[in-house]
Design a protein around this motif. Structure first.
Motif, PDB file in Angstrom:
ATOM      1  N   MET A 332       0.832  -1.200   0.000  1.00 41.15           N
ATOM      2  CA  MET A 332       0.000   0.000   0.000  1.00 41.15           C
ATOM      3  C   MET A 332       0.869   1.254   0.000  1.00 41.15           C
ATOM      4  O   MET A 332       0.577   2.228  -0.693  1.00 41.15           O
ATOM      5  N   LEU A 333       1.965   1.203   0.748  1.00 39.53           N
ATOM      6  CA  LEU A 333       2.876   2.343   0.770  1.00 39.53           C
ATOM      7  C   LEU A 333       3.567   2.516  -0.569  1.00 39.53           C
ATOM      8  O   LEU A 333       3.678   3.647  -1.091  1.00 39.53           O
ATOM      9  N   VAL A 334       4.042   1.442  -1.168  1.00 40.76           N
ATOM     10  CA  VAL A 334       4.723   1.515  -2.466  1.00 40.76           C
ATOM     11  C   VAL A 334       3.807   2.131  -3.521  1.00 40.76           C
ATOM     12  O   VAL A 334       4.201   3.048  -4.258  1.00 40.76           O
ATOM     13  N   VAL A 335       2.578   1.631  -3.604  1.00 40.75           N
ATOM     14  CA  VAL A 335       1.655   2.114  -4.630  1.00 40.75           C
ATOM     15  C   VAL A 335       1.206   3.533  -4.305  1.00 40.75           C
ATOM     16  O   VAL A 335       1.015   4.359  -5.207  1.00 40.75           O
ATOM     17  N   ASN A 336       1.043   3.842  -3.036  1.00 43.25           N
ATOM     18  CA  ASN A 336       0.666   5.202  -2.639  1.00 43.25           C
ATOM     19  C   ASN A 336       1.768   6.197  -2.994  1.00 43.25           C
ATOM     20  O   ASN A 336       1.497   7.336  -3.390  1.00 43.25           O
ATOM     21  N   ARG A 337       3.014   5.767  -2.854  1.00 38.74           N
ATOM     22  CA  ARG A 337       4.123   6.635  -3.235  1.00 38.74           C
ATOM     23  C   ARG A 337       4.163   6.834  -4.747  1.00 38.74           C
ATOM     24  O   ARG A 337       4.542   7.903  -5.235  1.00 38.74           O
ATOM     25  N   TYR A 338       3.769   5.822  -5.493  1.00 35.99           N
ATOM     26  CA  TYR A 338       3.705   5.946  -6.948  1.00 35.99           C
ATOM     27  C   TYR A 338       2.608   6.906  -7.360  1.00 35.99           C
ATOM     28  O   TYR A 338       2.781   7.721  -8.272  1.00 35.99           O
ATOM     29  N   ASP A 339       1.454   6.821  -6.698  1.00 36.13           N
ATOM     30  CA  ASP A 339       0.326   7.705  -7.014  1.00 36.13           C
ATOM     31  C   ASP A 339      -0.341   8.092  -5.700  1.00 36.13           C
ATOM     32  O   ASP A 339      -1.204   7.384  -5.180  1.00 36.13           O
ATOM     33  N   SER A 340       0.062   9.235  -5.169  1.00 38.94           N
ATOM     34  CA  SER A 340      -0.413   9.651  -3.848  1.00 38.94           C
ATOM     35  C   SER A 340      -1.895   9.975  -3.828  1.00 38.94           C
ATOM     36  O   SER A 340      -2.510  10.028  -2.758  1.00 38.94           O
ATOM     37  N   SER A 341      -2.498  10.173  -5.003  1.00 41.13           N
ATOM     38  CA  SER A 341      -3.937  10.475  -5.039  1.00 41.13           C
ATOM     39  C   SER A 341      -4.783   9.264  -4.657  1.00 41.13           C
ATOM     40  O   SER A 341      -5.963   9.405  -4.348  1.00 41.13           O
ATOM     41  N   LEU A 342      -4.182   8.079  -4.660  1.00 34.81           N
ATOM     42  CA  LEU A 342      -4.939   6.872  -4.297  1.00 34.81           C
ATOM     43  C   LEU A 342      -5.315   6.842  -2.823  1.00 34.81           C
ATOM     44  O   LEU A 342      -6.326   6.260  -2.451  1.00 34.81           O
ATOM     45  N   LYS A 343      -4.491   7.415  -1.982  1.00 36.08           N
ATOM     46  CA  LYS A 343      -4.740   7.478  -0.536  1.00 36.08           C
ATOM     47  C   LYS A 343      -5.155   6.117   0.023  1.00 36.08           C
ATOM     48  O   LYS A 343      -6.210   5.943   0.640  1.00 36.08           O
ATOM     49  N   LEU A 344      -4.299   5.144  -0.164  1.00 40.15           N
ATOM     50  CA  LEU A 344      -4.633   3.779   0.248  1.00 40.15           C
ATOM     51  C   LEU A 344      -4.676   3.628   1.759  1.00 40.15           C
ATOM     52  O   LEU A 344      -5.418   2.788   2.277  1.00 40.15           O
ATOM     53  N   GLY A 345      -3.887   4.404   2.480  1.00 35.15           N
ATOM     54  CA  GLY A 345      -3.952   4.344   3.941  1.00 35.15           C
ATOM     55  C   GLY A 345      -5.290   4.823   4.455  1.00 35.15           C
ATOM     56  O   GLY A 345      -5.869   4.248   5.388  1.00 35.15           O
ATOM     57  N   GLU A 346      -5.789   5.870   3.860  1.00 38.92           N
ATOM     58  CA  GLU A 346      -7.103   6.403   4.242  1.00 38.92           C
ATOM     59  C   GLU A 346      -8.224   5.454   3.851  1.00 38.92           C
ATOM     60  O   GLU A 346      -9.219   5.301   4.568  1.00 38.92           O
ATOM     61  N   LYS A 347      -8.048   4.771   2.719  1.00 40.66           N
ATOM     62  CA  LYS A 347      -9.100   3.889   2.201  1.00 40.66           C
ATOM     63  C   LYS A 347      -9.124   2.547   2.933  1.00 40.66           C
ATOM     64  O   LYS A 347     -10.198   1.966   3.116  1.00 40.66           O
ATOM     65  N   TYR A 348      -7.948   2.062   3.372  1.00 38.92           N
ATOM     66  CA  TYR A 348      -7.858   0.741   4.001  1.00 38.92           C
ATOM     67  C   TYR A 348      -7.133   0.827   5.348  1.00 38.92           C
ATOM     68  O   TYR A 348      -6.130   0.141   5.577  1.00 38.92           O
ATOM     69  N   PRO A 349      -7.622   1.637   6.288  1.00 41.46           N
ATOM     70  CA  PRO A 349      -6.883   1.874   7.536  1.00 41.46           C
ATOM     71  C   PRO A 349      -6.783   0.651   8.444  1.00 41.46           C
ATOM     72  O   PRO A 349      -5.841   0.545   9.230  1.00 41.46           O
ATOM     73  N   ASN A 350      -7.736  -0.276   8.347  1.00 42.41           N
ATOM     74  CA  ASN A 350      -7.720  -1.406   9.280  1.00 42.41           C
ATOM     75  C   ASN A 350      -6.578  -2.373   9.032  1.00 42.41           C
ATOM     76  O   ASN A 350      -6.237  -3.171   9.910  1.00 42.41           O
ATOM     77  N   VAL A 351      -5.989  -2.327   7.841  1.00 38.01           N
ATOM     78  CA  VAL A 351      -4.764  -3.101   7.608  1.00 38.01           C
ATOM     79  C   VAL A 351      -3.685  -2.605   8.575  1.00 38.01           C
ATOM     80  O   VAL A 351      -2.966  -3.401   9.196  1.00 38.01           O
ATOM     81  N   LEU A 352      -3.586  -1.301   8.717  1.00 37.31           N
ATOM     82  CA  LEU A 352      -2.566  -0.723   9.592  1.00 37.31           C
ATOM     83  C   LEU A 352      -2.900  -0.965  11.065  1.00 37.31           C
ATOM     84  O   LEU A 352      -2.021  -1.287  11.865  1.00 37.31           O
ATOM     85  N   HIS A 353      -4.170  -0.850  11.401  1.00 35.70           N
ATOM     86  CA  HIS A 353      -4.568  -1.087  12.791  1.00 35.70           C
ATOM     87  C   HIS A 353      -4.292  -2.524  13.222  1.00 35.70           C
ATOM     88  O   HIS A 353      -4.110  -2.803  14.413  1.00 35.70           O
ATOM     89  N   ALA A 354      -4.260  -3.452  12.271  1.00 37.43           N
ATOM     90  CA  ALA A 354      -4.067  -4.864  12.609  1.00 37.43           C
ATOM     91  C   ALA A 354      -2.625  -5.190  12.997  1.00 37.43           C
ATOM     92  O   ALA A 354      -2.375  -6.199  13.659  1.00 37.43           O
ATOM     93  N   LEU A 355      -1.680  -4.370  12.593  1.00 40.26           N
ATOM     94  CA  LEU A 355      -0.267  -4.719  12.747  1.00 40.26           C
ATOM     95  C   LEU A 355       0.169  -4.998  14.187  1.00 40.26           C
ATOM     96  O   LEU A 355       0.923  -5.948  14.424  1.00 40.26           O
ATOM     97  N   PRO A 356      -0.263  -4.240  15.199  1.00 39.65           N
ATOM     98  CA  PRO A 356       0.245  -4.505  16.564  1.00 39.65           C
ATOM     99  C   PRO A 356      -0.489  -5.620  17.293  1.00 39.65           C
ATOM    100  O   PRO A 356      -0.115  -5.938  18.423  1.00 39.65           O
ATOM    101  N   ARG A 357      -1.517  -6.226  16.710  1.00 37.97           N
ATOM    102  CA  ARG A 357      -2.357  -7.139  17.481  1.00 37.97           C
ATOM    103  C   ARG A 357      -1.596  -8.339  18.035  1.00 37.97           C
ATOM    104  O   ARG A 357      -1.886  -8.813  19.129  1.00 37.97           O
TER     105      ARG A 357
END
Length: 848
Positions: A332-357
């Motif tokens: 998500m970071l790689v593709v977001n850096r390629y095209d920042s208008s995609l805002k993948l972190g904003e669109k799929y935030p629960n992927v990030l929230h899952a990391l510390p579980r």
């Protein structure tokens, strides 16, 4: 002004407004188009890092010690290989694993294929030998050399690195095209004809990265060394594009959906898509990650369905869930850096929230709760935390930035995390020197997809040895086991009551023991409990919660007590057909002592039923204090299924207990039993797990040596696992299996003095446990019933309507506390309690 003229003027104004609006829309469209074209035609490299970021990275190397260390190590390692290459380019390239015997005239030879043959059958590479894997390893190592050279070219602009990288990439492109992609069961590869899944993970994703880093050199007529013509030649751009498309196609059209395979293959898809120079082709192939699923590859929106709620995790076992989520966050970071208008972190935030579980599914010694193929020891994905922070920063997600910054700071300050990767050099800037965060581990937690309910009670001593923790669980998933309703128990700094774990896939031990009932702390019904259907025919039902206290996310009502009541349907195959319930309670009696109560009910719908309760504990031996138990050798007791048909990933020798050795069994024994597991070879010193087992009719007791428990502390990672099996002829519901477990160490004596069953009309209702702690003597009445049952005893002057309760007295039988984990009413002597709507209650009585 006439009305007619007024209308003309108004019409002219409207037309002018329309013209201005059209011009504005056209301008916006032009700007969007220009941005899109810019994003697609931006100068390479741009997959992992942009050409424009080079100076910023060089400044980081100069100013940041960790960045300088990454660069210095890369330079040192790469320069060694570059020196060898320039000493003899022909010899260097010819070390690649070419199959010279199949070379056609004036053509590059193909590469040697990497295959694994078992019993005359081609299989994937899970169990490939070192010899079988040798050519692949050589190829992987050389592609890494090329990638390192590409990075060094980007950082230094020194063409000596680009020439080495281009020569290796050139040779690969020429050679790989001499082979055809295998069509093996839809999972074939190019160089791994029976394991395309593995090929794209270790080979396919590297090629586009090499190309991206050295593209500037190549487009400026940079050359490659050709070992067939023995000279420098131009780079074959069109052929490279064909190779990228072929590898992308292996993922899109030859993969597997509905599992972590889609995630593991996604880097290959994304990087090869981004390596395509034609803009429309790049967008088309990238869409298979961003939006367009196929029969063989799930796109991101489908994979995101596994993260419906904040805190949801990838629904597999520990190492897979962490790795899958980390990979998704990185892509998500790689593709977001390629095209920042995609805002993948904003669109799929629960992927990030899952990391510390996974940080929350740990025992006091930091080992992980184990289910299925999961590992005992792992670490949090700290690099993924860094990636999540960068993505959250890009998309302006303040909550996520605030979540990960202290976690990263804590990991770095405690020495658990050191930035070492090239992505760290490219992407990370902040040092996070703020005060470290603390992780507050809750009293209870759930791994929802695994049917797991965790209880913990950490000690006020803050010592991992004094912490108590247990879980009950079981469910079907990819990489799950047919484990029934399984438990693990922790004590004295170790997981003592253990799940077997796993080692190599595909082996007899893994298929016919590790994966199935006998390797777990569960109950086997009629000798026939099994998995059926679902992933690799290991499907089981999920363990369901009936009642628990505290509920996840709620404050515990007692500092000393917690419990769960769960249920399970053992109905796979047609010979068990059982309904089961399990009460598991954690009871602390002092900062350094406590015990577990396990009550397992099981009944079959079939005639002539019998039930076997299994408990595995790491250690040297299991001993019994009952001298009249009289165990005899019974070597054939569990051998009836030892020679049943076995077909890998499809058919198993259920329930797996034919792996038990040194089998000794008692005659029918109705009295109470007291036993101890001795674990005397640990570095920390000897520890013990003592068992108190109330006696019931029609019970036999067996002790065996089960296979080694994987990832145990030394030396138990290479020794058999002492195991207890209790058999009940007939149903085990009205009078269930009841075991009280107490861990203690060699410097202590066990606190439990006696355990006596409590009955009503000759049916089990609970226990009376007397404990002598370092500071006091406790008498505890523990009532454990099914939901909405009633217990009434004139002897103890107790009336209880509910599932679980504990009445605690001192040595003078003066009331100290009453705990109701689930119940409506309790009367004890002069105390009358009606619970509130949550059916819980706790009170300590001051009788001074």
């Amino acid at each position: 002004m006439s009305n007619r003229n007024h209308k003309i003027i108004q019409r002219m104004k409207q037309l002018e407004q329309l013209r201005l609006t059209a011009c504005y829309v056209l301008l916006v469209l032009i700007l969007i188009t220009q941005f899109k074209v810019w994003s697609q035609t931006q100068e390479r490299p741009f997959i992992l890092v942009k050409a424009s970021e080079r100076q910023k990275i060089l400044d980081k190397i100069e100013k940041q010690d960790w960045a300088n260390e990454i660069y210095t190590n890369l330079q040192k390692e790469t320069d060694k290989q570059v020196e060898v290459f320039y000493d003899n380019p022909e010899a260097f390239v010819k070390q690649l694993p070419f199959d010279w015997s199949k070379r056609q005239q004036n053509q590059f030879p193909p590469f040697l294929k990497t295959t694994h043959i078992a019993n005359g059958v081609q299989e994937n590479l899970d169990n490939a030998t070192d010899e079988e894997w040798q050519s692949a390893e050589l190829l992987i190592e050389n592609l890494q050399v090329a990638l390192n050279c590409g990075i060094m070219y980007y950082l230094t602009e020194d063409e000596k690195y680009a020439y080495v990288a281009s020569s290796i990439l050139y040779s690969f492109i020429k050679s790989v095209q001499q082979s055809e992609v295998s069509q093996w069961t839809g999972r074939g590869g190019w160089l791994f004809p029976y394991d395309g899944f593995r090929e794209v993970q270790v080979i396919g994703y590297k090629l586009p990265l090499i190309y991206d880093f050295i593209h500037t050199y190549l487009k400026n007529e940079g050359t490659s060394f050709d070992i067939i013509e023995n000279r420098k030649v131009s780079f074959p751009f069109n052929e490279a594009q064909k190779v990228f498309k072929t590898y992308a196609n292996i993922t899109v059209n030859y993969g597997q959906t509905g599992s972590n395979h889609c995630v593991l293959e996604a880097p290959n898809l994304v990087y090869n898509a981004l390596a395509m120079d034609n803009e429309s082709e790049r967008e088309k192939w990238l869409s298979y990650f961003l939006s367009e699923s196929t029969e063989n590859q799930d796109a991101l929106p489908i994979m995101y369905k596994n993260y419906k709620k904040e805190g949801d995790i990838w629904p597999e076992t520990s190492q897979y869930l962490n790795h899958s989520t980390s990979l998704l966050a990185e892509l998500m970071l790689v593709v977001n850096r390629y095209d920042s208008s995609l805002k993948l972190g904003e669109k799929y935030p629960n992927v990030l929230h899952a990391l510390p579980r996974l940080d929350y599914f740990v025992y006091p010694n930091n080992e992980i709760v184990r289910w299925g193929d999961g590992h005992r020891r792992a670490h949090a994905p700290y690099e993924a935390y860094d990636n999540a922070y960068v993505l959250a920063q890009m998309d302006g997600l303040t909550e996520l930035q605030n979540k990960f910054a202290p976690l990263i700071s804590r990991a770095i300050s405690k020495g658990k995390y050191k930035r070492k990767s090239m992505e760290a050099l490219f992407w990370y800037d902040n040092d996070f020197k703020d005060a470290p965060a603390t992780i507050e581990l809750p009293r209870t937690d759930k791994v929802y997809h695994a049917g797991i309910i965790i209880q913990r009670n950490l000690s006020s001593t803050n010592s991992p040895k004094d912490g108590l923790m247990c879980f009950v669980g079981g469910a079907h998933m990819v990489h799950g086991h047919a484990e029934g309703m399984n438990i693990e128990l922790y004590g004295e700094g170790q997981v003592l009551g253990v799940d077997h774990g796993r080692k190599k896939y595909g082996q007899d031990l893994h298929e016919n023991y590790s994966r199935i009932f006998a390797a777990h702390n569960t109950v086997i019904v009629n000798g026939s409990s099994q998995g059926e259907g679902g992933w690799v025919n290991l499907g089981i039902n999920k363990v369901k919660s009936i009642a628990m206290e505290p509920e996840v996310g709620r404050e515990a009502i007692s500092p000393y007590h917690s419990f769960t009541l769960t249920s399970f349907e053992d109905d796979k195959g047609n010979k068990a057909e059982a309904t089961q319930e399990r009460t598991l309670a954690l009871i602390r009696t002092s900062p350094t002592s406590g015990y577990y109560v396990d009550v397992f009910r099981s009944k079959s719908r079939l005639p002539n039923e019998y039930h076997d309760y299994l408990y595995h504990n790491i250690g040297d031996e299991l001993t019994f204090e009952n001298k009249d138990l009289d165990l005899k050798n019974t070597p054939n007791r569990y051998m009836s299924n030892a020679n049943e048909p076995w077909k890998r990933n499809k058919l198993y020798r259920h329930p797996g207990w034919h792996f038990f050795e040194d089998i000794k069994t008692s005659k029918t024994y109705d009295n109470d039993v007291k036993g101890t597991f001795h674990t005397k070879k640990l570095k920390q010193g000897a520890v013990f797990m003592q068992l108190h087992i109330p006696g019931f009719e029609n019970r036999t007791y067996t002790k065996v040596k089960a296979p080694t428990t994987f990832e145990s502390p030394e030396p138990y990672d290479s020794l058999p696992t002492p195991t207890l099996v209790i058999r009940k002829e007939g149903e085990a519901w009205k009078n269930p299996f009841v075991v009280v477990f107490e861990p203690y160490n060699e410097m202590e004596v066990p606190s439990i003095q006696s355990v006596t069953k409590i009955e009503q009309d000759r049916l089990y209702k609970g226990l009376k446990v007397i404990s002598k702690t370092p500071s006091e003597t406790l008498i505890q009445y523990i009532i454990t019933q099914s939901k909405n049952q009633v217990f009434k005893s004139d002897t103890f002057d107790i009336y209880f309507e509910g599932t679980f309760a504990i009445i605690t007295l001192d040595e003078n039988e003066t009331l100290k506390s009453i705990y109701i984990g689930d119940g409506k009413a309790l009367n004890y002597k002069n105390e009358t309690i009606q619970t509130e709507s949550d059916n819980t209650y706790y009170k300590e009585f001051n009788n001074e």
